[in-house]
Motif scaffolding. Structure first.
Motif, PDB file in Angstrom:
ATOM      1  N   LEU A  11      -6.479  -6.513  -1.584  1.00 27.60           N
ATOM      2  CA  LEU A  11      -5.431  -5.510  -1.349  1.00 27.60           C
ATOM      3  C   LEU A  11      -4.732  -5.132  -2.644  1.00 27.60           C
ATOM      4  O   LEU A  11      -4.389  -3.966  -2.847  1.00 27.60           O
ATOM      5  CB  LEU A  11      -4.426  -6.037  -0.333  1.00 27.60           C
ATOM      6  CG  LEU A  11      -4.600  -5.565   1.119  1.00 27.60           C
ATOM      7  CD1 LEU A  11      -4.340  -4.066   1.221  1.00 27.60           C
ATOM      8  CD2 LEU A  11      -5.965  -5.902   1.657  1.00 27.60           C
TER       9      LEU A  11
ATOM     10  N   SER B 195      -4.604  -1.398  -4.058  1.00 31.09           N
ATOM     11  CA  SER B 195      -3.337  -0.735  -4.377  1.00 31.09           C
ATOM     12  C   SER B 195      -3.338  -0.218  -5.811  1.00 31.09           C
ATOM     13  O   SER B 195      -2.823   0.872  -6.085  1.00 31.09           O
ATOM     14  CB  SER B 195      -2.165  -1.691  -4.149  1.00 31.09           C
ATOM     15  OG  SER B 195      -2.162  -2.735  -5.111  1.00 31.09           O
TER      16      SER B 195
ATOM     17  N   ILE C  29       0.835  -1.205   0.000  1.00 33.63           N
ATOM     18  CA  ILE C  29       0.000   0.000   0.000  1.00 33.63           C
ATOM     19  C   ILE C  29       0.866   1.250   0.000  1.00 33.63           C
ATOM     20  O   ILE C  29       0.587   2.226  -0.729  1.00 33.63           O
ATOM     21  CB  ILE C  29      -0.952  -0.005   1.212  1.00 33.63           C
ATOM     22  CG1 ILE C  29      -1.950  -1.162   1.115  1.00 33.63           C
ATOM     23  CG2 ILE C  29      -1.694   1.323   1.314  1.00 33.63           C
ATOM     24  CD1 ILE C  29      -2.846  -1.103  -0.098  1.00 33.63           C
TER      25      ILE C  29
ATOM     26  N   SER D 156       2.240   1.826  -3.443  1.00 32.90           N
ATOM     27  CA  SER D 156       1.233   2.336  -4.380  1.00 32.90           C
ATOM     28  C   SER D 156       0.965   3.818  -4.135  1.00 32.90           C
ATOM     29  O   SER D 156       0.805   4.590  -5.086  1.00 32.90           O
ATOM     30  CB  SER D 156      -0.062   1.531  -4.242  1.00 32.90           C
ATOM     31  OG  SER D 156      -0.622   1.685  -2.948  1.00 32.90           O
TER      32      SER D 156
END
Length: 275
Positions: A115, A119, A25, A28
C-alpha cells in the motif's frame, strides 16, 4: 483450528488497518491533485499543499508503525498478558496460537509495504506526465521507455530477470516472518521475569543480536580456515553465484525462524508466566 485463529485475528484488526490504509490512499490522491496543478496555480496553494504533504508523510510513517506496534501488542497482550488466561483455554496448541499471530502480522506488514508503494505511485504519477499538455503522448513515451529497459534487461539476464526478483520476494517474506518470530522469542524470554518484562525482552533482543553477529563472524572464519571462502569465480558465472548466495541467505533465515519458534513454543508450553 489455525485457520479459525487467523480469521479471528483478521476480524479483530481489520477495523484498525483498513481505515488507516484508506486515509493513506486518500492523502496520496489529494497530494497528487496539487502536484498536477500548473505552477502558476500551485503558487497560490503552496501553504495548503505543504501542510497536506506533511500530513501524508506522517500518515505513511504512522501506518508503518501501526503494523509494527500491532505485532508486539497483539502477541504480548493476548498471550503473555491477562488475556492469556482465556487464550490458553481454547482448544488450540501454543504453536497454533504463535503461528496465527505470526501469519497475520506478516500479511499485514506485506500489505502495508504494498500500500505504501501504491500510494507513492499515485503521488508521483502526475510528475511522470508533467511537462506535456498531451497526457496520452506522455504516457506513451513513458511506457515505451519501460518496454525498452525491460527488453534490454531480458536480453542481458534472460530467465534470471524473473528468478532473482522472485527469490528476493521469498527472502523478504521469510525475513518478515523471522522478524516476527524473533520479537516473539524475546517477549517470551522477557515474560520469565516477574518484573520489568519489557526491559528483559529488550535485553534479550540485544543479546540475540550480538549472538547472531558472533555466529556470522565464526562462520566466516570457518570458511576462510577451510578454504571454502565462497569464491566461485573459477567455476560459476555471476548469476550462479547470486543464486547460491540468495539460497544460503534463505536457508539461514529459515534456521533463524526455526530457532525463534522453538524458543517461543517451549516457553509458552512449559514455562508460561502470566503473573
Amino acid at each position: 483450528m489455525l485457520s479459525k485463529l487467523i480469521g479471528y485475528e483478521f476480524k479483530s484488526t481489520r477495523r484498525i488497518f483498513l481505515p488507516a490504509f484508506g486515509v493513506l490512499i486518500l492523502l496520496s490522491l489529494a497530494n497528487s491533485i496539487f502536484i498536477a496543478l500548473p505552477e502558476s496555480a500551485l503558487d497560490h496553494v503552496s501553504a495548503p499543499f505543504g501542510v497536506l504533504m506533511t500530513v501524508y508523510v506522517f500518515a505513511m510513517f504512522a501506518v508503518c508503525v501501526l503494523a509494527f506496534a500491532y505485532m508486539i501488542n497483539r502477541f504480548y497482550k493476548n498471550l503473555l498478558g491477562d488475556e492469556g488466561y482465556l487464550m490458553f483455554t481454547l482448544p488450540a496448541r501454543p504453536s497454533q496460537l504463535i503461528w496465527a499471530k505470526c501469519i497475520t502480522s506478516t500479511i499485514w506488514m506485506v500489505v502495508t509495504i504494498i500500500l505504501c508503494c501504491i500510494s507513492l505511485f499515485l503521488l508521483l504519477t502526475p510528475a511522470l506526465i508533467a511537462g506535456s499538455f498531451d497526457s496520452d503522448i506522455a504516457f506513451s513515451d513513458f511506457w515505451q521507455m519501460v518496454q525498452y529497459i525491460f527488453s534490454e534487461l531480458l536480453r542481458e539476464y534472460g530467465a534470471n530477470l524473473f528468478l532473482v526478483p522472485l527469490e528476493l520476494i521469498v527472502i523478504g517474506i521469510a525475513g518478515i516472518i523471522n522478524f516476527c518470530m524473533h520479537i516473539y522469542a524475546c517477549l517470551s524470554l522477557g515474560s520469565l521475569a516477574n518484573k520489568h518484562r519489557l526491559g528483559f525482552a529488550f535485553l534479550a533482543y540485544l543479546g540475540f543480536g550480538v549472538a547472531q553477529e558472533i555466529l556470522l563472524v565464526v562462520c566466516s572464519w570457518i570458511f576462510d580456515l577451510t578454504g571454502l571462502n565462497l569464491d566461485f569465480n573459477l567455476t560459476l558465472n555471476t548469476a550462479a553465484q547470486m543464486h547460491i548466495a540468495l539460497l544460503g541467505w534463505l536457508l539461514f533465515t529459515i534456521v533463524c525462524i526455526a530457532v525463534n519458534f522453538v524458543i517461543t513454543n517451549y516457553i509458552l508450553s512449559r514455562h508460561l508466566n502470566l503473573q
